[in-house]
Design an enzyme around this catalytic site. Structure first.
Site, PDB file in Angstrom:
ATOM      1  N   ASP A   1     -29.665   6.183  18.612  1.00  0.00           N
ATOM      2  CA  ASP A   1     -28.679   5.921  17.628  1.00  0.00           C
ATOM      3  C   ASP A   1     -27.719   7.023  18.309  1.00  0.00           C
ATOM      4  OD1 ASP A   1     -26.796   4.805  15.259  1.00  0.00           O
ATOM      5  OD2 ASP A   1     -26.961   6.400  14.133  1.00  0.00           O
TER       6      ASP A   1
ATOM      7  N   ASP B   1     -29.277   2.160   8.768  1.00  0.00           N
ATOM      8  CA  ASP B   1     -29.295   3.263   7.814  1.00  0.00           C
ATOM      9  C   ASP B   1     -29.976   4.184   6.882  1.00  0.00           C
ATOM     10  OD1 ASP B   1     -27.838   4.273  10.216  1.00  0.00           O
ATOM     11  OD2 ASP B   1     -25.968   4.335   9.598  1.00  0.00           O
TER      12      ASP B   1
END
Length: 398
Positions: free
Chosen positions: A233, A279
């Site tokens: 990420d 997420d």
């Protein structure tokens, strides 16, 4: 005299043209100002991000509870659950990187309209199935008694005898058909309008089903997965513009959105704040594992689940705060991974349960030594039974 008249006419024409140009420029400026998005109010921003936080927490809570029920059901039936292994967890960030960069290249080479058309059709089918699975218990409980519950069974096999394999083995009822019709109506609404409410309905269905069905077998596998995606990420958000470009170009329910200008424009608002499903689902399957660990100890307090859920909430709030201050997209896993991994480790350290936590497995795998012993015992029993049967046959012959 004639020259003076001509000169005055020229000056008049110039003045008229200048006035016309000035008015046109002013109108153009006014139009550009009206076309620009108005900055959202602090109240609108607070409502948008507060709603996103609530929508992120709900799939983790409900998906974790459903994962415990699914785990118990599979254990009672003796069915083998599909779990992520350590090897799968190690390769997952690499596979995700290849898929993300592939999408980015597609958007650079081909027209966004055509790519999104294909993706919309694909996610329409998946979304209808996911939403039907999620709504099925609710609709079944609300279904009036006048509607009969007629069972159906589609069974399609391959081969015969010992080589017989199930290709399709699906049971459903008339109530499930009603549920599928309702989900399809919502899907058509999403196809036609791409409304943010329909997008969120599909997104929540994906997230809850993902947390429910994607199982990490043990704590170590979860640590490997979260650690890999932590660096994944950070790299794709801070190191390149790939993640942000794909997120803005990708018109599919892979993110939850909420308008920041909803207080001004109502349901037709267009200035959205967003949160990716990754997420939610990635930390969610780790938190679901902790709930199953709590449940396996058969104690009243679910301390690992609640403490890690609170840590997820704080990590999400930190993400939103930093994003709002620096006005730049943030890798949410940069804040969520340390919070979700550190909290259960700290709780286990305080309670003196580190070994217990690391030793827990949803589905304990048999060691190779035990497997070999079992195979030897089985072969021994088989040979013993065959020899005894031979002795009996010889006695009969005598």
């Amino acid at each position: 005299m004639a020259e003076e008249v001509i000169g005055s006419v020229k000056n008049a024409i110039k003045g008229i043209l200048e006035n016309v140009n000035g008015n046109a420029n002013a109108n153009a400026k006014n139009e550009s100002i009206t076309n620009e998005k108005k900055p959202s109010t602090p109240e609108g921003i607070a409502v948008a991000y507060g709603s996103l936080v609530i929508m992120a927490m709900l799939p983790i809570i409900f998906g974790s509870i459903r994962s415990v029920k699914l785990h118990k059901l599979k254990k009672s039936t003796g069915e083998k659950a599909d779990t992520m292994t350590k090897k799968d967890a190690m390769y997952f960030p690499l596979i995700a990187s290849v898929a993300l960069f592939g999408l980015y290249m597609f958007f650079q080479i081909f027209q966004k309209v055509h790519i999104n058309l294909l993706l919309t059709g694909y996610f329409f089918v998946l979304g209808v199935i996911a939403l039907a699975h999620l709504l099925s218990p609710v609709i079944n409980s609300l279904m009036p008694a006048a509607v009969p519950k007629v069972p159906f069974h589609i069974h399609f096999t391959k081969g015969e005898g010992k080589h017989k394999e199930d290709i399709i083995n699906y049971k459903f009822s008339t109530h499930d058909i009603v549920c599928l019709i309702i989900s399809s109506i919502i899907g058509v609404w999403y196809l036609l309008k791409k409304h943010w409410i329909a997008n969120n309905m599909f997104g929540l269905a994906f997230a809850i089903n993902g947390v429910e069905m994607l199982h990490l077998n043990n704590f170590v596998t979860g640590v490997i997965l979260l650690s890999g995606l932590f660096f994944y990420d950070i790299f794709w958000v801070f190191g390149t513009n790939v993640m942000v470009t794909v997120a803005k170009s990708f018109e599919a329910p892979i993110k939850l959105v909420f308008p920041q200008d909803i207080l001004d424009n109502g349901l037709n608002a267009s200035n959205f704040a967003m949160l990716g499903l990754g997420d939610i689902v990635i930390p969610g399957i780790f938190i679901a594992l902790l709930l199953r660990f709590d449940d396996s100890k058969k104690r009243k307090t679910r301390i690992y689940f609640y403490s890690t859920l609170a840590a997820y909430f704080m990590g999400l709030m930190a993400t939103i705060f930093v994003m709002h201050v620096f006005k730049h997209a943030q890798p949410a896993l940069l804040y969520l991974v340390p919070a979700c991994m550190g909290t259960p480790l700290l709780v286990a350290l305080i309670r003196g349960e580190l070994k217990v936590l690391f030793a827990y497995e949803d589905h304990p795998e048999e060691k190779p030594e035990k497997k070999e012993k079992k195979e030897k015992d089985e072969t021994g029993n088989n040979s013993g039974s065959s020899s005894s049967s031979k002795k009996k046959d010889s006695k009969k012959a005598k």
